[in-house]
Design an enzyme around this catalytic site. Structure first.
Site, PDB file in Angstrom:
ATOM      1  N   ASP A  14       0.813  -1.225   0.000  1.00 61.08           N
ATOM      2  CA  ASP A  14       0.000   0.000   0.000  1.00 61.08           C
ATOM      3  C   ASP A  14       0.842   1.268   0.000  1.00 61.08           C
ATOM      4  O   ASP A  14       0.446   2.291   0.557  1.00 61.08           O
ATOM      5  CB  ASP A  14      -0.959   0.023   1.214  1.00 61.08           C
ATOM      6  N   GLY A  41      -4.433  -4.380  -3.637  1.00 62.77           N
ATOM      7  CA  GLY A  41      -5.449  -3.372  -3.923  1.00 62.77           C
ATOM      8  C   GLY A  41      -4.726  -2.114  -4.333  1.00 62.77           C
ATOM      9  O   GLY A  41      -4.004  -1.521  -3.538  1.00 62.77           O
ATOM     10  N   HIS A  42      -4.836  -1.750  -5.598  1.00 63.64           N
ATOM     11  CA  HIS A  42      -4.119  -0.588  -6.105  1.00 63.64           C
ATOM     12  C   HIS A  42      -5.137   0.474  -6.509  1.00 63.64           C
ATOM     13  O   HIS A  42      -5.950   0.241  -7.396  1.00 63.64           O
ATOM     14  CB  HIS A  42      -3.235  -0.985  -7.298  1.00 63.64           C
ATOM     15  N   GLN A 220       2.126  -6.012  -3.259  1.00 67.37           N
ATOM     16  CA  GLN A 220       2.576  -6.125  -1.868  1.00 67.37           C
ATOM     17  C   GLN A 220       3.866  -5.318  -1.646  1.00 67.37           C
ATOM     18  O   GLN A 220       4.094  -4.368  -2.362  1.00 67.37           O
ATOM     19  CB  GLN A 220       2.767  -7.597  -1.467  1.00 67.37           C
TER      20      GLN A 220
END
Ligand code: GDP
Ligand code: IMO
Ligand code: MG
Length: 417
Positions: A14, A41-42, A220
């Protein structure tokens, strides 16, 4: 020889990889994901519109770029198809490796059951089945995307696998899917994905041979790497630069410039050691100002200060040519800002990441803050205290900060020559 450039996360994920990949993708013809799955999650913001990507490479918003999901990725077909439905005309713009491994519905159930069994030692996984799918791959009982081409045979193999493992599943409280629903699911996956499946190894070699500009997108972060992260509180893949070689079928000689992405502070979702975590009001303020809630699971992220020791370790593991420093604006208005410059470990000061990060105490240096950097896109316009902070990061990490990000928007970025 043409080489593929690489983006990797230097912390616990993140860091803002999505924004930089999206921004850089404007200059690249191919963008490829090499590891992880839909645990990633981008978030990308362009012209005020927000996109959340999990498996599709962040180059998808460049209409001219070809996007590849490489062999090192674990693919949940149902989720990929859902993500694909956000976009029109993906055929010819998205390719999926026939050698990537499938995440099947029982992997997710095993992931969640194992977390329940771990109780207060839970890893805090995303519950997406990532670990069990990689475990099956390594133990040679996984199934690959290419097998969707012959669903009849794949179905028979999976039923056999489920029957062999039934006692284990029952003991874990995992419901084995019925044969009917399994068959239907596999046929649906085949119908949705067949036009996108190809040999992406041959494809990327061809693209390199023909001189196309390729960007490899890590997911990640380095501290979540299965070998070099804070094991067992890690994800199940090699998230570092080396993972790009195995996860795409590239040789180390084919990797070009490496950009490491780091936030100007630190966050972590899930459990495990995080030496510079701040449990007080500063940690809460970072979470609020940085909107630090997970893109994939919505969980509040643990927040703390920039850890220069971990960054130096990460830069060495990845061979970083430059750092892209993200979310500098989140530190706006802090009177004092801290950097962890060393650890105390077994009564001594150390400046490396030891075997067990659980038992180190951070040693901080404190810096004066600044009023506002939000939206600044010119290095010279930054306040002196922000420049001093950036230069300290360069000094302690030994790597140049080539990019500085001052808002979620693509345009609010400083690129230093
Ligand atoms: P990734 O997983 O590394 O792609 O990062 P995430 O997308 O999960 O989390 C980064 C978040 O920070 C996203 O919501 C981005 O829109 C946002 N972001 C990225 N760069 C900046 C920045 O410079 N400033 C601020 N305020 N937000 C940013
Ligand atoms: P991006 O690409 C942050 C974390 C989980 C958990 C551990 C293991 O958005 O930076 P897993 O489901 O992979 O078995 O969970 O890894 N994790 C991430 N944390 N960003 C991510 O991806 C992550 N992907 C996995 O929270 O601690
Ligand atoms: Mg993320």
């Amino acid at each position: 020889m043409h080489k593929a450039d690489l983006i990797v996360g230097l912390q616990w994920g993140d860091e803002g990889k999505g924004k930089i990949v999206d921004m850089m993708a404007q200059d690249y013809e191919v963008v490829a994901r090499f590891a992880g799955g839909h645990n990633a999650g981008h978030t990308i913001v362009t012209n005020g519109k927000k996109y959340a990507l999990h498996l599709i490479p962040s180059g998808i918003l460049n209409p001219d770029a070809v996007n590849i999901i490489g062999n090192g990725v674990v693919v949940c077909p149902a989720n990929l198809m859902k993500e694909m439905s956000q976009f029109d005309n993906l055929e010819g713009r998205l390719w999926l490796s026939d050698k990537a491994h499938l995440i099947l519905p029982y992997h997710q159930m095993i992931d969640q059951a194992k977390e329940r069994m771990r109780g207060d030692k839970a890893i805090g996984t995303t519950g997406r089945g990532i670990g069990p799918a990689y475990a099956d791959k390594i133990s040679r009982s996984g199934h690959r995307v290419g097998e969707l081409k012959d669903v009849e045979t794949l179905f028979v193999k999976i039923v056999e696998y489920l029957n062999q493992n039934r006692p284990v599943f029952e003991a874990m409280g995992v419901d084995v899917p019925s044969e009917n629903s399994l068959k239907e699911d596999l046929e649906r996956y085949r119908d949705g994905l067949l036009p996108y499946i190809t040999d992406t190894t041959q494809m990327i070699w061809r693209e390199l041979r023909e001189g196309r500009k390729i960007l490899l997108e890590g997911a990640q972060g380095t501290m979540l790497d299965i070998d070099h992260g804070t094991y067992p509180y890690v994800t199940s893949s090699n998230t570092i630069a080396g993972g790009a070689c195995t996860g795409m079928g590239l040789s180390p000689k084919q990797i070009g410039r490496v950009t490491g992405i780091a936030k100007a502070y630190c966050t972590r979702v899930g459990n495990g050691p995080f030496p510079s975590e701040d449990f007080g009001p500063d940690g809460d303020r970072l979470r609020e100002q940085g909107h630090e809630f997970g893109t994939t699971t919505g969980r509040p992220r643990r927040c703390g200060w920039f850890d220069a020791v971990a960054i130096r370790h990460a830069c060495a593991l990845n061979g970083c040519d430059q750092i892209s420093l993200m979310k500098l604006d989140v530190l706006d208005g802090f009177e004092k800002i801290k950097i962890c410059v060393g650890y105390e470990f077994e009564g001594e000061r150390i400046d490396y990441v030891p075997y067990d990060l659980e038992h180190v105490t951070p040693i901080y240096e404190t810096f004066p803050g600044w009023e506002k950097v939000e939206g600044i896109d010119d290095y010279d316009a930054l306040p002196d205290s922000a420049k001093a902070y950036i230069e300290t990061i360069e000094r302690v990490s030994g790597v140049k900060v080539g990019i500085i990000s001052t808002s979620p928007d693509r345009n609010d970025t400083i690129v230093r020559p």
